[in-house]
Motif scaffolding. Sequence first.
Motif, PDB file in Angstrom:
ATOM      1  N   GLU A  18     -43.368  -2.913  53.320  1.00 17.40           N
ATOM      2  CA  GLU A  18     -42.903  -1.608  52.852  1.00 17.40           C
ATOM      3  C   GLU A  18     -44.027  -0.579  52.924  1.00 17.40           C
ATOM      4  O   GLU A  18     -43.818   0.575  53.326  1.00 17.40           O
ATOM      5  N   ALA A  19     -45.240  -0.986  52.551  1.00 17.26           N
ATOM      6  CA  ALA A  19     -46.381  -0.078  52.602  1.00 17.26           C
ATOM      7  C   ALA A  19     -46.664   0.366  54.030  1.00 17.26           C
ATOM      8  O   ALA A  19     -47.004   1.528  54.283  1.00 17.26           O
ATOM      9  N   ALA A  20     -46.496  -0.558  54.979  1.00 18.41           N
ATOM     10  CA  ALA A  20     -46.768  -0.235  56.378  1.00 18.41           C
ATOM     11  C   ALA A  20     -45.785   0.802  56.922  1.00 18.41           C
ATOM     12  O   ALA A  20     -46.095   1.503  57.885  1.00 18.41           O
ATOM     13  N   ARG A  21     -44.628   0.905  56.318  1.00 14.89           N
ATOM     14  CA  ARG A  21     -43.630   1.874  56.786  1.00 14.89           C
ATOM     15  C   ARG A  21     -43.984   3.299  56.374  1.00 14.89           C
ATOM     16  O   ARG A  21     -43.519   4.267  57.000  1.00 14.89           O
ATOM     17  N   VAL A  22     -44.781   3.446  55.320  1.00  9.87           N
ATOM     18  CA  VAL A  22     -45.049   4.793  54.796  1.00  9.87           C
ATOM     19  C   VAL A  22     -46.526   5.168  54.813  1.00  9.87           C
ATOM     20  O   VAL A  22     -46.859   6.346  54.664  1.00  9.87           O
ATOM     21  N   LEU A  23     -47.414   4.198  54.983  1.00  9.55           N
ATOM     22  CA  LEU A  23     -48.847   4.471  54.944  1.00  9.55           C
ATOM     23  C   LEU A  23     -49.496   4.131  56.283  1.00  9.55           C
ATOM     24  O   LEU A  23     -48.968   3.317  57.051  1.00  9.55           O
ATOM     25  N   ASP A  24     -50.635   4.732  56.519  1.00 10.61           N
ATOM     26  CA  ASP A  24     -51.372   4.494  57.761  1.00 10.61           C
ATOM     27  C   ASP A  24     -52.648   3.734  57.427  1.00 10.61           C
ATOM     28  O   ASP A  24     -53.466   4.201  56.633  1.00 10.61           O
ATOM     29  N   PHE A  25     -52.808   2.558  57.990  1.00  8.53           N
ATOM     30  CA  PHE A  25     -54.039   1.789  57.804  1.00  8.53           C
ATOM     31  C   PHE A  25     -54.326   1.008  59.072  1.00  8.53           C
ATOM     32  O   PHE A  25     -53.472   0.839  59.930  1.00  8.53           O
ATOM     33  N   ASP A  26     -55.583   0.562  59.189  1.00  7.79           N
ATOM     34  CA  ASP A  26     -56.051  -0.073  60.420  1.00  7.79           C
ATOM     35  C   ASP A  26     -55.970  -1.590  60.362  1.00  7.79           C
ATOM     36  O   ASP A  26     -55.876  -2.251  61.401  1.00  7.79           O
ATOM     37  N   LEU A  27     -56.038  -2.135  59.161  1.00  5.48           N
ATOM     38  CA  LEU A  27     -56.204  -3.576  58.987  1.00  5.48           C
ATOM     39  C   LEU A  27     -55.426  -4.037  57.764  1.00  5.48           C
ATOM     40  O   LEU A  27     -55.459  -3.381  56.721  1.00  5.48           O
ATOM     41  N   ALA A  28     -54.734  -5.153  57.889  1.00  4.73           N
ATOM     42  CA  ALA A  28     -54.065  -5.776  56.745  1.00  4.73           C
ATOM     43  C   ALA A  28     -54.736  -7.112  56.458  1.00  4.73           C
ATOM     44  O   ALA A  28     -54.936  -7.914  57.377  1.00  4.73           O
ATOM     45  N   VAL A  29     -55.101  -7.326  55.204  1.00  2.00           N
ATOM     46  CA  VAL A  29     -55.683  -8.597  54.767  1.00  2.00           C
ATOM     47  C   VAL A  29     -54.655  -9.254  53.855  1.00  2.00           C
ATOM     48  O   VAL A  29     -54.359  -8.741  52.775  1.00  2.00           O
ATOM     49  N   LEU A  30     -54.087 -10.377  54.309  1.00  2.00           N
ATOM     50  CA  LEU A  30     -52.948 -10.977  53.632  1.00  2.00           C
ATOM     51  C   LEU A  30     -53.255 -12.392  53.151  1.00  2.00           C
ATOM     52  O   LEU A  30     -53.848 -13.188  53.894  1.00  2.00           O
ATOM     53  N   ASP A  31     -52.810 -12.694  51.934  1.00  2.00           N
ATOM     54  CA  ASP A  31     -52.781 -14.082  51.480  1.00  2.00           C
ATOM     55  C   ASP A  31     -51.613 -14.782  52.175  1.00  2.00           C
ATOM     56  O   ASP A  31     -50.657 -14.132  52.614  1.00  2.00           O
ATOM     57  N   ILE A  32     -51.678 -16.092  52.281  1.00  2.00           N
ATOM     58  CA  ILE A  32     -50.572 -16.824  52.896  1.00  2.00           C
ATOM     59  C   ILE A  32     -49.453 -17.082  51.897  1.00  2.00           C
ATOM     60  O   ILE A  32     -48.279 -16.794  52.155  1.00  2.00           O
ATOM     61  N   ALA A  33     -49.781 -17.645  50.746  1.00  2.00           N
ATOM     62  CA  ALA A  33     -48.761 -18.044  49.781  1.00  2.00           C
ATOM     63  C   ALA A  33     -48.443 -16.877  48.850  1.00  2.00           C
ATOM     64  O   ALA A  33     -49.185 -16.588  47.905  1.00  2.00           O
ATOM     65  N   MET A  34     -47.349 -16.159  49.141  1.00  2.22           N
ATOM     66  CA  MET A  34     -46.915 -15.042  48.300  1.00  2.22           C
ATOM     67  C   MET A  34     -45.403 -15.101  48.126  1.00  2.22           C
ATOM     68  O   MET A  34     -44.703 -15.640  48.984  1.00  2.22           O
ATOM     69  N   PRO A  35     -44.884 -14.555  47.021  1.00  2.00           N
ATOM     70  CA  PRO A  35     -43.424 -14.547  46.813  1.00  2.00           C
ATOM     71  C   PRO A  35     -42.724 -13.557  47.738  1.00  2.00           C
ATOM     72  O   PRO A  35     -43.350 -12.738  48.397  1.00  2.00           O
ATOM     73  N   ARG A  36     -41.395 -13.673  47.758  1.00  2.26           N
ATOM     74  CA  ARG A  36     -40.510 -12.863  48.604  1.00  2.26           C
ATOM     75  C   ARG A  36     -40.805 -13.092  50.081  1.00  2.26           C
ATOM     76  O   ARG A  36     -40.107 -13.871  50.725  1.00  2.26           O
ATOM     77  N   LEU A  37     -41.810 -12.474  50.627  1.00  2.39           N
ATOM     78  CA  LEU A  37     -42.244 -12.781  51.990  1.00  2.39           C
ATOM     79  C   LEU A  37     -43.631 -13.400  51.925  1.00  2.39           C
ATOM     80  O   LEU A  37     -44.526 -12.858  51.282  1.00  2.39           O
ATOM     81  N   THR A  38     -43.816 -14.538  52.573  1.00  5.39           N
ATOM     82  CA  THR A  38     -45.155 -15.130  52.636  1.00  5.39           C
ATOM     83  C   THR A  38     -46.042 -14.279  53.553  1.00  5.39           C
ATOM     84  O   THR A  38     -45.563 -13.402  54.272  1.00  5.39           O
ATOM     85  N   GLY A  39     -47.332 -14.581  53.550  1.00  8.28           N
ATOM     86  CA  GLY A  39     -48.237 -13.881  54.441  1.00  8.28           C
ATOM     87  C   GLY A  39     -47.886 -14.101  55.901  1.00  8.28           C
ATOM     88  O   GLY A  39     -48.025 -13.196  56.732  1.00  8.28           O
ATOM     89  N   LEU A  40     -47.419 -15.301  56.229  1.00  8.06           N
ATOM     90  CA  LEU A  40     -47.025 -15.588  57.610  1.00  8.06           C
ATOM     91  C   LEU A  40     -45.801 -14.772  58.019  1.00  8.06           C
ATOM     92  O   LEU A  40     -45.752 -14.203  59.117  1.00  8.06           O
ATOM     93  N   GLN A  41     -44.804 -14.712  57.147  1.00  5.48           N
ATOM     94  CA  GLN A  41     -43.613 -13.919  57.445  1.00  5.48           C
ATOM     95  C   GLN A  41     -43.967 -12.436  57.556  1.00  5.48           C
ATOM     96  O   GLN A  41     -43.497 -11.734  58.451  1.00  5.48           O
ATOM     97  N   ALA A  42     -44.818 -11.973  56.635  1.00  4.82           N
ATOM     98  CA  ALA A  42     -45.228 -10.569  56.664  1.00  4.82           C
ATOM     99  C   ALA A  42     -46.021 -10.257  57.924  1.00  4.82           C
ATOM    100  O   ALA A  42     -45.875  -9.170  58.504  1.00  4.82           O
ATOM    101  N   THR A  43     -46.838 -11.202  58.369  1.00  2.56           N
ATOM    102  CA  THR A  43     -47.611 -10.997  59.599  1.00  2.56           C
ATOM    103  C   THR A  43     -46.683 -10.764  60.780  1.00  2.56           C
ATOM    104  O   THR A  43     -46.907  -9.851  61.594  1.00  2.56           O
ATOM    105  N   ARG A  44     -45.634 -11.578  60.896  1.00  4.45           N
ATOM    106  CA  ARG A  44     -44.687 -11.402  62.001  1.00  4.45           C
ATOM    107  C   ARG A  44     -44.025 -10.031  61.941  1.00  4.45           C
ATOM    108  O   ARG A  44     -43.865  -9.351  62.965  1.00  4.45           O
ATOM    109  N   GLU A  45     -43.624  -9.602  60.738  1.00  9.69           N
ATOM    110  CA  GLU A  45     -42.954  -8.307  60.615  1.00  9.69           C
ATOM    111  C   GLU A  45     -43.910  -7.150  60.872  1.00  9.69           C
ATOM    112  O   GLU A  45     -43.568  -6.165  61.526  1.00  9.69           O
ATOM    113  N   LEU A  46     -45.135  -7.268  60.364  1.00  6.48           N
ATOM    114  CA  LEU A  46     -46.125  -6.209  60.571  1.00  6.48           C
ATOM    115  C   LEU A  46     -46.503  -6.090  62.045  1.00  6.48           C
ATOM    116  O   LEU A  46     -46.672  -4.992  62.566  1.00  6.48           O
TER     117      LEU A  46
END
Length: 236
Positions: free
Chosen positions: A63-91
């Motif tokens: 959701e943040a990526a849809r409204v904000l501009d940034f160069d790099l995302a640092v993601l944990d793997i184990a997270m609720p709703r969307l995991t870091g792996l799922q979020a990586t694919r979407e991002l």
Amino acid sequence: MPDPAQPPEPGTAPAPHTAPARPIRILLADDHALVRRGVRLILEQEPDLRVVAEAGDGAEAVEAARVLDFDLAVLDIAMPRLTGLQATRELAALKPDLRILMLTMHDNEQYLFQALKAGACGYVLKSVADRDLVAACRAAIRDEPFLYPGAVTALIRNYLDRVRHGEENADHLLTAREEEVLKLVAEGHSSKDIAELLFISVKTVHRHRANLLHKLGLRDRLELTRYAIRAGLVEP
């Protein structure tokens, strides 16, 4: 020696002013606020790194990526709703130029391979984040992969296992003719030149080039040239 307090003489160009480089803008996603705070402290000790957004799970990161501009995302793997792996694919689909790092407690080959396949360009363990994370962020922005030593060992072992089982053989990825075309493309020859050198039609050259791009997952002549250099077909 000129006095710096005096204005420059007529006809003398003023000293060039170099604007400071823009800091790397970072999205930080982890479902533990305390972890985010610690990671933020590590990153923001560096003048070229700035955390511009935080997320408590993978869905918030997207959701943040849809409204904000940034160069790099640092993601944990184990997270609720969307995991870091799922979020990586979407991002990666949403912002193809975005660099993504996985920051995780899991020293696990399966997670490592899944993260790289999803689109992450680096994999950093939380246990050594104070040592590795800053270097990993800078490497990501340079479009260079960053893996901890154990991950490199795992990748090499996995590749050698695949070769032994006949699943991957780099020597037979390209045909001999495709290698010839690739070498000539990388050397800067035009399609017409290549056709004349290899005694084939320009249309055939175009077909070989399209096959090369498809097989290697590349986009243009520049990427073909870089691949040819890495493969030892031409000198840098």
